[in-house]
Design an enzyme around this catalytic site. Structure first.
Site, PDB file in Angstrom:
ATOM      1  N   ASP A  72     -39.891  45.776 -45.145  1.00  0.00           N
ATOM      2  CA  ASP A  72     -38.681  45.529 -44.349  1.00  0.00           C
ATOM      3  C   ASP A  72     -39.077  45.657 -42.880  1.00  0.00           C
ATOM      4  O   ASP A  72     -39.444  46.749 -42.423  1.00  0.00           O
ATOM      5  CB  ASP A  72     -37.606  46.560 -44.718  1.00  0.00           C
TER       6      ASP A  72
ATOM      7  N   TYR B 131     -26.517  35.927 -33.209  1.00  0.00           N
ATOM      8  CA  TYR B 131     -27.643  35.041 -33.535  1.00  0.00           C
ATOM      9  C   TYR B 131     -28.110  34.320 -32.271  1.00  0.00           C
ATOM     10  O   TYR B 131     -29.303  34.274 -31.974  1.00  0.00           O
ATOM     11  CB  TYR B 131     -27.219  34.046 -34.615  1.00  0.00           C
TER      12      TYR B 131
ATOM     13  N   THR C 109     -33.509  24.829 -45.962  1.00  0.00           N
ATOM     14  CA  THR C 109     -34.075  25.992 -46.648  1.00  0.00           C
ATOM     15  C   THR C 109     -32.967  26.624 -47.497  1.00  0.00           C
ATOM     16  O   THR C 109     -31.786  26.269 -47.339  1.00  0.00           O
ATOM     17  CB  THR C 109     -34.601  27.041 -45.639  1.00  0.00           C
TER      18      THR C 109
HETATM   19  N1  NAD Z   1     -33.223  27.049 -41.713  1.00  0.00           N
HETATM   20  C1  NAD Z   1     -32.849  26.713 -40.483  1.00  0.00           C
HETATM   21  O1  NAD Z   1     -32.089  25.740 -40.274  1.00  0.00           O
HETATM   22  C2  NAD Z   1     -33.355  27.515 -39.295  1.00  0.00           C
HETATM   23  C3  NAD Z   1     -33.110  26.999 -38.006  1.00  0.00           C
HETATM   24  C4  NAD Z   1     -33.575  27.712 -36.893  1.00  0.00           C
HETATM   25  C5  NAD Z   1     -34.252  28.910 -37.076  1.00  0.00           C
HETATM   26  N2  NAD Z   1     -34.459  29.389 -38.338  1.00  0.00           N
HETATM   27  C6  NAD Z   1     -35.160  30.665 -38.455  1.00  0.00           C
HETATM   28  O2  NAD Z   1     -36.273  30.533 -39.315  1.00  0.00           O
HETATM   29  C7  NAD Z   1     -36.548  31.786 -39.939  1.00  0.00           C
HETATM   30  C8  NAD Z   1     -36.669  31.579 -41.430  1.00  0.00           C
HETATM   31  O3  NAD Z   1     -35.439  31.065 -41.929  1.00  0.00           O
HETATM   32  P1  NAD Z   1     -35.309  30.276 -43.328  1.00  0.00           P
HETATM   33  O4  NAD Z   1     -34.288  29.233 -43.106  1.00  0.00           O
HETATM   34  O5  NAD Z   1     -36.655  29.929 -43.841  1.00  0.00           O
HETATM   35  O6  NAD Z   1     -34.621  31.415 -44.206  1.00  0.00           O
HETATM   36  P2  NAD Z   1     -34.802  31.918 -45.704  1.00  0.00           P
HETATM   37  O7  NAD Z   1     -33.568  32.692 -45.986  1.00  0.00           O
HETATM   38  O8  NAD Z   1     -35.211  30.804 -46.619  1.00  0.00           O
HETATM   39  O9  NAD Z   1     -36.046  32.923 -45.603  1.00  0.00           O
HETATM   40  C9  NAD Z   1     -35.969  34.066 -44.823  1.00  0.00           C
HETATM   41  C10 NAD Z   1     -36.827  35.140 -45.492  1.00  0.00           C
HETATM   42  O10 NAD Z   1     -36.841  36.280 -44.603  1.00  0.00           O
HETATM   43  C11 NAD Z   1     -36.736  37.440 -45.414  1.00  0.00           C
HETATM   44  N3  NAD Z   1     -36.213  38.549 -44.616  1.00  0.00           N
HETATM   45  C12 NAD Z   1     -34.980  38.662 -44.078  1.00  0.00           C
HETATM   46  N4  NAD Z   1     -34.845  39.856 -43.474  1.00  0.00           N
HETATM   47  C13 NAD Z   1     -36.033  40.505 -43.636  1.00  0.00           C
HETATM   48  C14 NAD Z   1     -36.494  41.786 -43.248  1.00  0.00           C
HETATM   49  N5  NAD Z   1     -35.723  42.659 -42.595  1.00  0.00           N
HETATM   50  N6  NAD Z   1     -37.766  42.129 -43.573  1.00  0.00           N
HETATM   51  C15 NAD Z   1     -38.567  41.263 -44.247  1.00  0.00           C
HETATM   52  N7  NAD Z   1     -38.165  40.042 -44.660  1.00  0.00           N
HETATM   53  C16 NAD Z   1     -36.906  39.676 -44.352  1.00  0.00           C
HETATM   54  C17 NAD Z   1     -35.786  37.031 -46.535  1.00  0.00           C
HETATM   55  O11 NAD Z   1     -35.899  37.897 -47.663  1.00  0.00           O
HETATM   56  C18 NAD Z   1     -36.237  35.604 -46.826  1.00  0.00           C
HETATM   57  O12 NAD Z   1     -37.243  35.561 -47.840  1.00  0.00           O
HETATM   58  C19 NAD Z   1     -35.412  32.725 -39.521  1.00  0.00           C
HETATM   59  O13 NAD Z   1     -35.831  33.516 -38.427  1.00  0.00           O
HETATM   60  C20 NAD Z   1     -34.323  31.761 -39.092  1.00  0.00           C
HETATM   61  O14 NAD Z   1     -33.415  32.335 -38.162  1.00  0.00           O
HETATM   62  C21 NAD Z   1     -34.030  28.716 -39.451  1.00  0.00           C
END
Ligand code: NAD
Length: 216
Positions: free
Chosen positions: A41, A122, A156
């Protein structure tokens, strides 16, 4: 073999980064709350320091983990979970004295830096990641390069179904590429920024959004 730590690497963008890193010959170490690597975490200093000791020297760090913008979090908790964790992990990793040619990529977002969205924490937290990236880039180079990516809407698990909502459809309609981003699109940009091909790239926030923000 060089090591890259990918936080939040069990799903979505992080998982694509870990896959591509492995394909490119790196040892990818995934830290996540979910199984798929080491359970770490990133809000816990104790857990992060113990994991760093277990992993050993890591030349590369990708700070990708963070709460979903749809999470109902108090402002301070959301900001802490978004950018406080990036500072915690990066500081602890820097204290391990990473090898020469080290590099960090932080996963920010178009939110906060380029557009405003519904979630106050956010937007604030992601904008702060860009500021923290610039701070580091001017303080720890040339020992370590630090850059960030700003994904747009990426398909995602946390965004499942969003493309079919009226807001999702309107975003896609205005995207010059005519589609949502794929996790692999972001992974390719991250691996470029980590690589020697980006040896003189430091302190940038690279949008990976298909040109959506410039089309507004
Ligand atoms: N998907 C989008 O459209 C998008 C757009 C802009 C930015 N992002 C950013 O990209 C990153 C990944 O997002 P995603 O869409 O792949 O999400 P996702 O939910 O598919 O994956 C995120 C992963 O992070 C893990 N996680 C969350 N909190 C955690 C913690 N405290 N410690 C360890 N692991 C933790 C979760 O368990 C999950 O496996 C994030 O920072 C998100 O804000 C995503």
């Amino acid at each position: 073999m060089d090591t890259v730590i990918v936080t939040g690497g069990a799903s979505g963008i992080g998982a694509a980064i870990a896959r591509l890193a492995t394909e490119q010959g790196l040892r990818a170490v995934v830290w996540d709350l979910s199984p798929g690597g080491m359970i770490v975490d990133v809000r816990s200093r104790e857990a992060v320091e113990a994991a760093l000791a277990e992993v050993g020297p890591a030349r590369y760090l990708v700070n990708n983990a963070g709460p979903a913008s749809s999470s109902a979090l108090p402002f301070a908790d959301g900001v802490a979970g978004t950018v406080g964790t990036v500072e915690l992990v990066t500081s602890a990793w820097l204290a391990t004295d990473p090898p020469d040619g080290a590099a960090v990529v932080n996963v920010a977002s178009v939110a906060g830096n380029l557009v405003g969205t519904d979630s106050a924490w956010y937007c604030a937290g992601k904008a702060a990641i860009a500021g923290y990236t610039r701070h580091l880039a001017t303080r720890i180079a040339p020992r370590v390069r630090v850059n960030a990516v700003a994904p747009g809407f990426v398909d995602t698990p946390r965004m499942a179904g969003f493309g079919d909502t009226p807001l999702g459809r309107s975003l896609l309609d205005r995207n010059p590429m005519g589609r949502a981003g794929r996790p692999e699109d972001v992974a390719a940009a991250v691996l470029f920024l980590l690589s020697p091909a980006a040896a003189y790239v430091n302190g940038v926030l690279l949008p990976v959004d298909g040109g959506w923000t410039v089309s507004q």
